[in-house]
Write a protein that holds these residues in place. Structure first.
Motif, PDB file in Angstrom:
ATOM      1  N   PHE A 113      35.485  27.849  39.613  1.00 42.23           N
ATOM      2  CA  PHE A 113      36.524  28.324  38.688  1.00 42.23           C
ATOM      3  C   PHE A 113      36.099  28.036  37.249  1.00 42.23           C
ATOM      4  CE2 PHE A 113      39.000  27.312  42.578  1.00 42.23           C
ATOM      5  CZ  PHE A 113      39.574  28.559  42.800  1.00 42.23           C
ATOM      6  N   PRO A 114      36.462  28.895  36.284  1.00 40.34           N
ATOM      7  CA  PRO A 114      37.164  30.160  36.463  1.00 40.34           C
ATOM      8  C   PRO A 114      36.230  31.242  36.987  1.00 40.34           C
ATOM      9  CG  PRO A 114      36.599  29.886  34.165  1.00 40.34           C
ATOM     10  CD  PRO A 114      36.180  28.620  34.851  1.00 40.34           C
ATOM     11  N   ALA A 115      36.821  32.230  37.640  1.00 44.15           N
ATOM     12  CA  ALA A 115      36.037  33.291  38.262  1.00 44.15           C
ATOM     13  C   ALA A 115      36.637  34.651  37.935  1.00 44.15           C
ATOM     14  CB  ALA A 115      35.981  33.089  39.773  1.00 44.15           C
ATOM     15  N   ILE A 116      35.890  35.685  38.267  1.00 42.41           N
ATOM     16  CA  ILE A 116      36.328  37.067  38.074  1.00 42.41           C
ATOM     17  C   ILE A 116      36.667  37.619  39.462  1.00 42.41           C
ATOM     18  CG2 ILE A 116      35.679  39.355  37.227  1.00 42.41           C
ATOM     19  CD1 ILE A 116      33.366  37.760  35.678  1.00 42.41           C
ATOM     20  N   PHE A 117      37.930  37.853  39.720  1.00 42.00           N
ATOM     21  CA  PHE A 117      38.364  38.309  41.035  1.00 42.00           C
ATOM     22  C   PHE A 117      38.422  39.828  41.064  1.00 42.00           C
ATOM     23  CE2 PHE A 117      39.760  33.948  40.694  1.00 42.00           C
ATOM     24  CZ  PHE A 117      39.350  33.432  41.915  1.00 42.00           C
ATOM     25  N   ALA A 118      37.635  40.409  41.959  1.00 39.81           N
ATOM     26  CA  ALA A 118      37.476  41.864  42.021  1.00 39.81           C
ATOM     27  C   ALA A 118      38.345  42.460  43.121  1.00 39.81           C
ATOM     28  CB  ALA A 118      36.013  42.209  42.283  1.00 39.81           C
ATOM     29  N   LEU A 119      39.065  43.525  42.781  1.00 37.04           N
ATOM     30  CA  LEU A 119      39.948  44.210  43.726  1.00 37.04           C
ATOM     31  C   LEU A 119      39.657  45.700  43.717  1.00 37.04           C
ATOM     32  CD1 LEU A 119      43.274  42.636  42.374  1.00 37.04           C
ATOM     33  CD2 LEU A 119      41.866  41.711  44.208  1.00 37.04           C
ATOM     34  N   TRP A 120      40.100  46.381  44.775  1.00 31.95           N
ATOM     35  CA  TRP A 120      40.050  47.837  44.788  1.00 31.95           C
ATOM     36  C   TRP A 120      41.369  48.411  44.288  1.00 31.95           C
ATOM     37  CZ3 TRP A 120      35.438  48.797  44.524  1.00 31.95           C
ATOM     38  CH2 TRP A 120      34.475  48.664  45.513  1.00 31.95           C
ATOM     39  N   HIS A 121      41.293  49.551  43.618  1.00 32.82           N
ATOM     40  CA  HIS A 121      42.492  50.288  43.232  1.00 32.82           C
ATOM     41  C   HIS A 121      43.355  50.552  44.459  1.00 32.82           C
ATOM     42  CE1 HIS A 121      41.266  51.726  39.113  1.00 32.82           C
ATOM     43  NE2 HIS A 121      42.577  51.703  38.976  1.00 32.82           N
ATOM     44  N   GLY A 122      44.644  50.432  44.286  1.00 31.88           N
ATOM     45  CA  GLY A 122      45.584  50.783  45.336  1.00 31.88           C
ATOM     46  C   GLY A 122      45.749  49.751  46.424  1.00 31.88           C
ATOM     47  N   GLN A 123      44.948  48.672  46.381  1.00 33.57           N
ATOM     48  CA  GLN A 123      45.026  47.636  47.408  1.00 33.57           C
ATOM     49  C   GLN A 123      45.418  46.290  46.800  1.00 33.57           C
ATOM     50  OE1 GLN A 123      44.405  49.057  50.490  1.00 33.57           O
ATOM     51  NE2 GLN A 123      44.121  50.860  49.182  1.00 33.57           N
ATOM     52  N   HIS A 124      45.949  46.316  45.594  1.00 30.32           N
ATOM     53  CA  HIS A 124      46.106  45.093  44.806  1.00 30.32           C
ATOM     54  C   HIS A 124      47.550  44.658  44.571  1.00 30.32           C
ATOM     55  CE1 HIS A 124      46.561  48.522  42.148  1.00 30.32           C
ATOM     56  NE2 HIS A 124      47.254  47.756  41.328  1.00 30.32           N
TER      57      HIS A 124
END
Length: 255
Positions: free
Chosen positions: A70-81
């Protein structure tokens, strides 16, 4: 001059009436009263959906996986967040990137009600578009947040671009900040998928099971060249798709 016939006048009048109705509707949707009330209702609904889904044993332990990262960059997909803001450890600080468009205002308020900071900016599909839309300033703001020990939550794929393919922005942020990318997926057993949307937007529903999966951190060297950046994008894509499938399988398995 030819006079308009009886059929033409009502037709143009009808178009004007429709346009005026749409403008009025847009003003209502963007009004302070609607934004405040709408964000409060959506926030309450999402918090209820989160609480009424029980966690599965397959969910990742944030602290165990990310000890020292930490700290980190948390990656998500569009529409699943949609539910992710409710999943983060309460003792950590988070900031999320949200579009500057008026249509995204209510989304920004919902995220803030969940306890996140918000950075308003829009990315782009190339460096020129990114600069025009404030993407460069957004990268700087997110880098500065990471330096303040605030974790960044960022959508990895580009809006209306190719779904579930990581863009360059998230990799560049990792490069200039020195902080790792952590792919994140969250699934619930009860959900409604908007199949006609480009990103297959998923609306999570209450009274089911949930699973949160995190992939191991992905580091991008500060001196990374084009080949390394492309490789990092491919790895983020692969890992995000992997944990998404794992989360789906976990909630679909019989309890």
């Amino acid at each position: 001059m030819k006079k308009p016939d009886a059929q033409t006048v009502p037709r143009f009048q009808g178009l004007r009436d429709l346009t005026n109705t749409r403008r009025l509707g847009k003003r209502v949707l963007q009004s302070e009263l609607f934004q405040r009330a709408g964000s409060a209702l959506i926030s309450a609904a999402l918090a209820t959906i989160w609480r009424t889904n029980r966690d599965t044993p397959q969910s990742t332990d944030w602290e165990e996986l990310l000890d020292g990262e930490f700290p980190a960059i948390f990656a998500l997909w569009h529409g699943q967040h949609i539910l992710v803001p409710y999943a983060g450890p309460r003792h950590l600080d988070f900031v999320s990137l949200v579009s500057r468009s008026a249509d995204a205002e209510i989304n920004a308020r919902v995220i803030q009600r969940a306890g996140f900071e918000v950075i308003r900016a829009s990315g782009g599909r190339d460096h020129g578009a990114m600069a025009r839309k404030g993407g460069v300033m957004a990268l700087i703001a997110m880098r500065d947040a990471l330096r303040r020990n605030v974790n960044v939550v960022m959508i990895a794929d580009i809006s209306k671009g190719e779904a579930r393919q990581a863009g360059e922005g998230i990799v560049m942020l990792a490069k200039i900040s020195g902080r790792p990318i952590v792919p994140v997926a969250l699934a619930t057993s009860r959900r409604y998928v908007l199949e006609k949307t480009w990103d297959k937007t998923t609306i999570n529903l209450p009274f089911g099971r949930r699973c949160l999966k995190l992939a191991p951190p992905i580091h991008v060297p500060a001196n990374a060249g084009k080949a390394e950046i492309a490789a990092a994008r491919a790895r983020v894509t692969d890992e995000l798709n992997r944990v998404t499938l794992e989360a789906m399988h976990a909630v679909e398995a019989r309890a």
